[in-house]
Scaffold this active site. Structure first.
Site, short mmCIF file in Angstrom:
data_model
loop_
_atom_site.label_atom_id
_atom_site.label_comp_id
_atom_site.label_asym_id
_atom_site.label_seq_id
_atom_site.Cartn_x
_atom_site.Cartn_y
_atom_site.Cartn_z
CG ASP A 137 -3.62 15.46 -0.45
OD1 ASP A 137 -3.58 14.83 0.72
OD2 ASP A 137 -3.09 15.00 -1.22
CE LYS A 159 -4.88 14.86 -5.67
NZ LYS A 159 -4.57 13.49 -5.89
CG MET A 270 -12.14 7.40 -2.60
SD MET A 270 -10.94 7.73 -3.84
CE MET A 270 -10.27 6.24 -4.14
N1 SAH Z 1 -4.34 6.98 0.91
C1 SAH Z 1 -5.63 6.97 1.57
C2 SAH Z 1 -6.77 6.73 0.93
C3 SAH Z 1 -6.98 7.88 -0.11
S1 SAH Z 1 -8.30 7.61 -0.97
C4 SAH Z 1 -5.37 5.87 2.91
O1 SAH Z 1 -4.61 4.89 2.78
O2 SAH Z 1 -6.22 6.08 3.70
C5 SAH Z 1 -9.48 8.56 -0.10
C6 SAH Z 1 -10.54 7.98 0.79
O3 SAH Z 1 -9.85 7.32 2.07
C7 SAH Z 1 -11.79 8.58 1.35
O4 SAH Z 1 -12.55 8.77 0.29
C8 SAH Z 1 -12.27 7.81 2.42
O5 SAH Z 1 -13.03 6.70 1.72
C9 SAH Z 1 -11.06 7.37 2.86
N2 SAH Z 1 -10.46 7.96 4.06
C10 SAH Z 1 -9.35 8.78 4.24
N3 SAH Z 1 -8.93 9.17 5.65
C11 SAH Z 1 -10.41 9.01 6.06
C12 SAH Z 1 -10.86 9.28 7.40
N4 SAH Z 1 -10.09 9.97 8.20
N5 SAH Z 1 -12.20 8.89 7.60
C13 SAH Z 1 -13.02 8.41 6.88
N6 SAH Z 1 -12.48 8.16 5.49
C14 SAH Z 1 -11.00 7.95 5.20
#
Ligand code: SAH
Length: 357
Positions: A137, A159, A270
């Site tokens: 994704d 997504k 999120m």
């Molecule tokens: N499993 C992922 C999180 C998934 S939920 C992890 O461990 O990072 C998705 C959320 O992750 C987004 O809404 C945001 O809040 C955050 N996120 C993931 N990558 C990001 C990035 N490069 N910059 C800012 N927020 C990020």
């Protein structure tokens, strides 16, 4: 030792079962080589099949037209014969592991980190290298997938925030079906698979279907996005805990009261949609209106941006800045250490260091 060879238009002979050698064949084809396969058990394959030589002279004739010979899961007898001929003909020889030949494949959930390929783990790259199919994704790194998984087919189950291009149940059905068809499946996710990544659900779906499954942890944006903005989630004497919460749904009063009572750093993923409800709720439950807040948008991309405000001002600041997902929100004293914070972080560090003594 790793050696990079330019194989464009070179002749590569792969010796091994068509199924066992399928990944090696795909990799050498992706590198631009003309791949020939010698197999005792002919099967449909992407490479030109060559008849199995019946004599040493037959092998010598065949090998002398090649630049590189690849043995995949060869028997000791074949290995000895080919190794001797390769030495005689001064031919490059490499031995590779056979791809899984069992009826059921394997699923690996891979954490791809927050988007920077430098934050991919060695284990993640290894898993991709062996993949037959990759479901990915948008939050994970994906621009260079073709290099990392040269033998794989790619499926974008992208997504976008608030919009599931492929419903979760359908993703689970697809990864299970691929594994049951004997494929080595990688499910590549952003960050860590078990941090709001629905990794647990995908593991369960595999277990229920009897598909072997493993997980490779990734660097979570919950820690890495604050870090790239200069914010440590813990800091001696300043914050001795951090709580990672999902802001995808509004917080209850009970949750808000708990969060205020914790006293450490709060990291929200999120959380852009519920930020007004969260900041008002935290203030209502007694959080100081001056408590610093940072919002890090699109961390590790060219358009990364950090906005620093306080619980009292964050809603106005984020509206003015036009903040959008994906973003990580950090609430706590540690925000004062952010690169973009306009407060004297040095003083704070100094104060914390004195307290720690
Ligand atoms: N499993 C992922 C999180 C998934 S939920 C992890 O461990 O990072 C998705 C959320 O992750 C987004 O809404 C945001 O809040 C955050 N996120 C993931 N990558 C990001 C990035 N490069 N910059 C800012 N927020 C990020």
């Amino acid at each position: 030792m790793d050696l990079t060879l330019d194989l464009t238009h070179r002749s590569v002979l792969v010796i091994g079962g068509a199924h066992a050698a399928r990944r090696s064949i795909a990799r050498y084809r992706a590198a631009g080589a003309a791949v020939h396969l010698v197999t005792e058990s002919p099967a449909p394959s992407a490479a030109k099949a060559v008849e199995w030589p019946r004599s040493a002279d037959g092998w010598r004739g065949l090998l002398s037209t090649m630049d590189l010979v690849v043995l995949v899961g060869a028997t000791p007898a074949i290995d000895t014969t080919i190794a001797a001929l390769a030495t005689e003909l001064r031919l490059w020889l490499t031995r590779e592991r056979a791809a899984a030949t069992g009826p059921v494949g394997h699923v690996t959930l891979v954490g791809g980190g927050p988007g920077d390929e430098g934050l991919m783990t060695v284990a993640a790259l290894r898993a991709l290298r062996d993949a037959d199919i990759v479901y990915f994704d948008r939050l994970g790194p994906h621009d260079r997938l073709a290099d990392w998984a040269p033998g794989a087919e790619f499926v974008d189950v992208g997504k976008l925030p608030g919009h599931h291009a492929v419903p979760q149940a359908e993703i689970e059905r697809m990864i299970v079906a691929s594994a049951l068809a004997g494929q080595t499946v990688v499910r590549l996710k952003g960050g860590d698979p078990f941090v709001f990544g629905r990794g647990g659900e995908e593991v369960l779906a595999c277990r229920v279907a009897g598909v072997p499954v493993s997980v490779i942890s990734g660097v979570s944006s919950a820690i890495a996005a604050p870090a790239i903005a200069g914010i440590p989630v813990t800091h001696r004497e300043l914050s001795r805990m951090f709580t990672v919460v999902s802001g995808h749904a509004p917080f209850t009063d009970e949750q808000l009261a708990h969060l205020v009572g914790l006293g450490g750093t709060i990291v929200v993923l999120m959380g852009i949609g519920t930020l007004p409800q969260l900041s008002a709720g935290l203030a209502r439950h007694g959080m100081d209106a001056a408590m610093p807040v940072a919002i890090i948008e699109r961390a590790f991309t060219d358009s990364q941006r950090t906005t620093v405000a306080s619980i009292g001002t964050v809603v106005d600041s984020s509206a003015q800045a036009g903040i959008r997902s994906p973003a990580v929100i950090v609430i706590g004293e540690v925000v004062r250490l952010a690169h973009d914070a306009d407060v004297a972080a040095v003083e704070l560090l100094d104060h914390a260091a004195r307290l720690a003594r």
